[in-house]
Structures are given as C-alpha cells and as structure tokens.
Write a protein that holds these residues in place. Structure first.
Motif, short mmCIF file in Angstrom:
data_model
loop_
_atom_site.label_atom_id
_atom_site.label_comp_id
_atom_site.label_asym_id
_atom_site.label_seq_id
_atom_site.Cartn_x
_atom_site.Cartn_y
_atom_site.Cartn_z
N ALA A 16 0.83 -1.21 0.00
CA ALA A 16 0.00 0.00 0.00
C ALA A 16 0.85 1.25 0.00
O ALA A 16 0.41 2.32 -0.41
CB ALA A 16 -0.93 0.00 1.21
N GLY A 17 2.09 1.12 0.47
CA GLY A 17 2.98 2.27 0.54
C GLY A 17 3.53 2.53 1.92
O GLY A 17 4.08 3.61 2.19
N LYS A 18 3.40 1.56 2.83
CA LYS A 18 3.90 1.75 4.19
C LYS A 18 5.38 2.09 4.22
O LYS A 18 5.82 2.99 4.94
CB LYS A 18 3.65 0.48 5.03
CG LYS A 18 2.21 0.09 5.18
CD LYS A 18 2.05 -1.13 6.08
CE LYS A 18 2.65 -2.39 5.50
NZ LYS A 18 1.95 -2.86 4.30
N SER A 19 6.18 1.34 3.44
CA SER A 19 7.63 1.52 3.48
C SER A 19 8.03 2.91 3.02
O SER A 19 8.87 3.58 3.66
CB SER A 19 8.33 0.47 2.61
OG SER A 19 8.11 -0.83 3.11
N ARG A 50 -5.09 0.69 -6.70
CA ARG A 50 -5.71 -0.64 -6.77
C ARG A 50 -7.22 -0.57 -6.90
O ARG A 50 -7.86 -1.56 -7.23
CB ARG A 50 -5.37 -1.45 -5.52
CG ARG A 50 -3.90 -1.75 -5.36
CD ARG A 50 -3.66 -2.61 -4.13
NE ARG A 50 -2.25 -2.94 -3.99
CZ ARG A 50 -1.81 -4.05 -3.43
NH1 ARG A 50 -2.66 -4.94 -2.97
NH2 ARG A 50 -0.52 -4.29 -3.32
N GLY A 51 -7.80 0.57 -6.54
CA GLY A 51 -9.25 0.69 -6.50
C GLY A 51 -9.79 0.29 -5.14
O GLY A 51 -9.18 -0.47 -4.39
N ALA A 98 -13.41 1.92 0.76
CA ALA A 98 -13.90 0.72 1.44
C ALA A 98 -12.78 0.08 2.25
O ALA A 98 -13.01 -0.42 3.36
CB ALA A 98 -14.45 -0.27 0.42
N SER A 99 -11.57 0.08 1.69
CA SER A 99 -10.43 -0.54 2.40
C SER A 99 -10.09 0.22 3.67
O SER A 99 -9.83 -0.38 4.72
CB SER A 99 -9.21 -0.59 1.48
OG SER A 99 -9.46 -1.39 0.35
N PHE A 109 -2.08 8.42 -5.99
CA PHE A 109 -3.22 9.06 -6.63
C PHE A 109 -2.84 9.67 -7.97
O PHE A 109 -1.81 10.31 -8.09
CB PHE A 109 -3.79 10.14 -5.72
CG PHE A 109 -4.95 10.89 -6.31
CD1 PHE A 109 -6.15 10.25 -6.55
CD2 PHE A 109 -4.83 12.23 -6.64
CE1 PHE A 109 -7.23 10.93 -7.10
CE2 PHE A 109 -5.90 12.92 -7.20
CZ PHE A 109 -7.10 12.27 -7.43
N ARG A 110 -3.69 9.46 -8.96
CA ARG A 110 -3.54 10.11 -10.26
C ARG A 110 -4.88 10.80 -10.57
O ARG A 110 -5.93 10.20 -10.42
CB ARG A 110 -3.24 9.12 -11.37
CG ARG A 110 -2.29 8.00 -11.02
CD ARG A 110 -2.09 7.10 -12.23
NE ARG A 110 -1.60 5.77 -11.87
CZ ARG A 110 -0.71 5.09 -12.57
NH1 ARG A 110 -0.19 5.61 -13.65
NH2 ARG A 110 -0.31 3.90 -12.19
N GLY A 111 -4.80 12.02 -11.06
CA GLY A 111 -6.02 12.69 -11.47
C GLY A 111 -6.28 13.96 -10.69
O GLY A 111 -5.39 14.52 -10.05
#
Length: 505
Positions: free
Chosen positions: A9-12, A167-168, A172-173, A197-199
C-alpha cells in the motif's frame, strides 16, 4: 505507526518519507519494523565487525533518517523458502525455520525481542516511526500480534493507515480496516493517508469528506503516483516489469537485460543498479523467449536455490539460459543464481535434496553449510574497486584451478568465477560500485555484439538512492498536513475518536 490496508500500500515509502521530513527538521528519528517478511535483505555490520540481516526497506529508511542501518531497526526478519516455511532471522542471525507447527512457540520469542528492541530505540530517539506489516485488520493474526496493533497498544502510539488508491476500492479498504479493529485498537487510529493518486483532487474530495464523517478521522494527505520511486521497491517485482524509466542511450544502441523473476527471488535490487545506467533496459521476466532476445541474462539471488533451479527446468528457462550462453551471449549469476550455474550443488540444509546437478556453465561445485555467510567485503574487479555484501549458506568447495576469479578479495582469495561470457559471484550490491558497473556493462555489450552501446561517465548510484529518499521527504512535505501529523506525534491520537462497529454505518 504507519499501517496499511494491504501489502504494497505504501507503508515503506511513507515511513521513509516521514523519517526524512523529521530528519530535515533536526529531529533524532529512527525507523522500526518489528517483523518483516521478505527475501530482500541488507547486511548490517555492528561495531565488532559481526554481520546481521535486516529488511532492505529498513536499510533505506535508515538512510532517510540520516543513520547507519542497525539490527534493532528490524529485529525479526522472515525469509520465505516455500509456501509453508520461512527462515527466521532474529536480531540479525538465522536461528531456524518457522511453520504452522512451531508458530506459537516462536512467536513468543520473536515478540519479546521486537518489544525489547523498540523500547531501546524509544529511549534513545526523539521519534520512532514504525512500519506495520500487511494489514492491521488481519483478524486471524490479531491474537498475540506484535507487528501492527499489538505493537501500537504496547506503546500506546498513534497509527496512520495508508491506502493504495491505484488498486481501487481505497475508501472501502480504509473504512473496513478501522471497522474490523476492536475498540481499544480503534482508539489509536488517528487518520489516513491515500497513496498513488492520479487525477484531479477535486474529484476525490467528496470521498475524503464522507470518509471523515463516517470514521471521525481526517485524511492527512494524498500522495501522487510517482514513477521515479522504483529503487528498493521490494513488493513491486512484477513479471514483465521494466525497472525504472531507462534514459536514452549515450551511444547508438540499447543494452537489453533480462532478469529471471524466480519464485523465491531475493535481493533483486542488484538489477536496479544496472537499470540506473542510460541505455540499459532491464526487464523482469519468466518467458524463455525474452531471454533469447536479451543481450545479457541475469540470474538473481534466491532463498531456495535447488527448488528454483527445478522450476527453471520445468518452465524451459534453464535450457534458454544454457542456449543463450552457447550462442556466446553473456550470462550473470548472483548468489543463488551463481550457484545454479555451477556443475553440482550439495544441499542438505536449504532444500534437503542432497546432490543436484547445476547448469554446468561454470566449473565449480557448491555445498550448503549450516552457518550462513554474512559479510560486507571489498576488493577489485575488472581493474576497478568494488564492494558488496554476502548472504548465503552455499559455499564454493571446488573449482577448476584454471578458472579466473571475477572478484579478488584483499587477502588474495578468489570469489566467483568467469568463463567466457558466463559470470558468477556471491556478492550482492557489487554493481552499486559505479566504475565496476560501467566496465562490466561495457564488457557485456562487447560480448553480445552491442558495439554501439556506450556507458555514461557520471551515473552515481549512491546519489540516486539519496535522491529517492529526498523525493520521499518532499512528497510528505508537499502533500501531507505535516503540522497535523506533528501534533499527532507529540500528543498521540485525538481523544474521543468514535468506535465503528463492524457492519456500520
């Protein structure tokens, strides 16, 4: 604590970025991960010259914090050797294997070591930024947890949950992660960070506001997707992936490098140094056809040499590597990959399968020893200084005396072997030595007939790694409410955070 909704998810990177941001503010900060499950490790040498292993992510986080890596930053490292067992590295030293049968027994020992290491760091540093593992909502593992909310409860420390929007299903996650926690755990979850994030941020804003209303917790920041963050990305070693964004070649031709993505691949970060050079396109692959098309084939390290060698044979990759060498194209084996290129492997330790034929491309034999070699050696090769690190049970026990050494140690012994265009070494990290890397790539290009390939004169791999951690710090400062994050670090989670029962709202 930086927790995540999932692995990768990006923890590191968020942990490293927070460490860099705090270090820039003059804060004495240390990274920590109680337990890491990864075959990508770094060798740490203590003040007495003794070597130990920690996860590479914690080594990078140490750089972000302006520190030399320490064993205490990752007291428990699990190195998967199969789907059922992992080698246990406790405080840097391999102490055995863990499986379902001895999990509970070893978990008590591992948790005690992790809590002790954390408590020591907490006494010595102003801030300890802890990376969680997997997800804190893995409710099947919550009992006696010492990696996620168990550690947070031990220290009563605030938790920020990171979600990967690429990931989409990120809302909810994030909501579900909090809702599955018991009340005392939920009290420590201070807020969220959204990653990759993109956009348009405007399109995201209604979701952020609703998440805040539903959970009573803020989103501290939204980090953009950044394609330049590829160094030391241990969870992103996907099939068919091109490492980095290769710059245009200096000369007239590209050098195409195919790295075999082994099932138990370890320390594939060796390939990142090759990918740092302009004109070098490095692809991770499991396709024999892509090996045939490559100029240089690399067999990286593995935690399961014999099992992965059998996998290579079942999938036609071993034949493709041998054929590549027979055609006069260069092949490079690193650590376990080097062992696979040998004539014979004797392994009663890792796989227990005894004597196994290697690919026979290098006239050496390898025997697995119970004690693991953990060193950070220096030497010279191809007329250039080179340094690296060793992590392996396999030892070269016989070599043809006519085989020249690839890397010569200061004491005159030879490490590795080279025959024609086939190279092997136990040294990880050797290609981070800039001049050696350039000379090796020039040699490999010549062997493969890529005479129009030219190396750059100024690529500095250490500087690229420093730029990576600086960029992580920039992302935190630019896209996260650092003042709010600082208040959480100083004061803990805000009081009165609402409990979210499972199934709410």
């Amino acid at each position: 604590m930086v927790a995540g909704t999932t692995s990768d998810a990006g923890k590191s990177v968020v942990t490293a970025g927070i460490c860099r941001w705090l270090w820039r503010r003059g804060v004495k900060v240390a990274p920590f991960k109680a337990q890491n499950m990864s075959n990508n490790s770094a060798v740490v040498v203590d003040g007495q010259g003794r070597g130990g292993e920690i996860g590479r992510a914690q080594a990078l986080q140490a750089v972000a914090a302006g520190l030399e890596p320490q064993i205490r930053f990752n007291p428990v490292l699990l190195k998967p050797g199969s789907d059922q067992t992992s080698q246990v590295v406790l405080l840097g030293e391999a102490v055995g294997s863990i499986d379902a049968a001895n999990f509970r027994q070893l978990k008590e020992t591992m948790s005690a070591a992790a809590f002790d290491a954390f408590d020591e760091l907490r006494r010595e540093f102003d801030v300890v930024v802890c990376e969680g593992a997997g997800s804190p909502a893995e409710i099947n593992l919550r009992e006696n947890d010492y990696v996620n909310m168990g550690l947070a409860r031990h220290a009563q420390m605030p938790v920020v949950v990171v979600g990967d929007i690429d990931r989409g299903g990120v809302f909810a996650s994030l909501f579900g992660t909090v809702a599955l926690l018991e009340p005392a755990d939920q009290e420590l979850v201070a807020g969220f960070v959204i990653n990759k994030f993109r956009g348009s941020r405007e399109l995201l804003e209604p979701g952020l506001q609703m998440l805040g209303r539903l959970t009573g917790r803020p989103t501290y920041g939204v980090l953009p997707f950044d394609v330049d963050l590829w160094l030391d990305a241990e969870d992103a070693l996907a099939y068919g992936r091109v490492l980095g964004r290769p710059a245009a070649p200096i000369g007239e031709e590209w050098l195409r490098v195919a790295v075999v993505r082994l099932p138990h691949i370890s320390n594939a970060t060796d390939a990142e140094a090759l990918a740092s050079e302009p004109g070098v396109a490095v692809r991770l692959t499991v396709e024999p056809g892509e090996l045939a098309e490559a100029d240089l084939v690399v067999l990286p390290g593995t935690k399961s040499t014999v099992d992965d060698l059998e996998w290579l044979r079942r999938n036609g990759l071993a034949d493709a590597i041998v054929e590549h060498a027979k055609r006069g194209k260069p092949v490079l084996g690193i650590c376990g990959g080097f062992q696979m290129l040998s004539r014979r492997i004797h392994d009663e330790i890792e796989s227990g399968k005894g004597e196994v034929d290697g690919m026979g491309l290098l006239p050496v034999e390898v025997s697995f020893q119970r004690n693991k070699t953990l060193t950070r050696p220096q030497g010279s090769a191809l007329g250039a200084p080179v340094h690296g690190y060793e992590i392996h049970h396999g030892q070269v026990v016989w070599r043809d005396s006519d085989v020249p050494g690839l890397i010569r140690l200061p004491d005159g012994t030879q490490e590795g072997a080279v025959v024609g265009g086939v190279f092997g070494t136990h040294w990880h990290g050797a290609f981070e030595s800039d001049e050696f890397r350039r000379r090796f790539l020039t040699l490999a290009a010549g062997i493969s007939g890529r005479h129009g390939f030219k190396v750059a004169a100024a690529t500095n791999f250490a500087a690229l790694r420093t730029a990576t951690v600086d960029r992580l710090g920039d992302l935190i400062e630019e896209h996260v409410d650092t003042e709010a994050l600082w208040r959480v670090i100083e004061q803990g989670p805000p009081p009165g955070l609402p409990f979210i029962p499972p199934g709410a709202p």
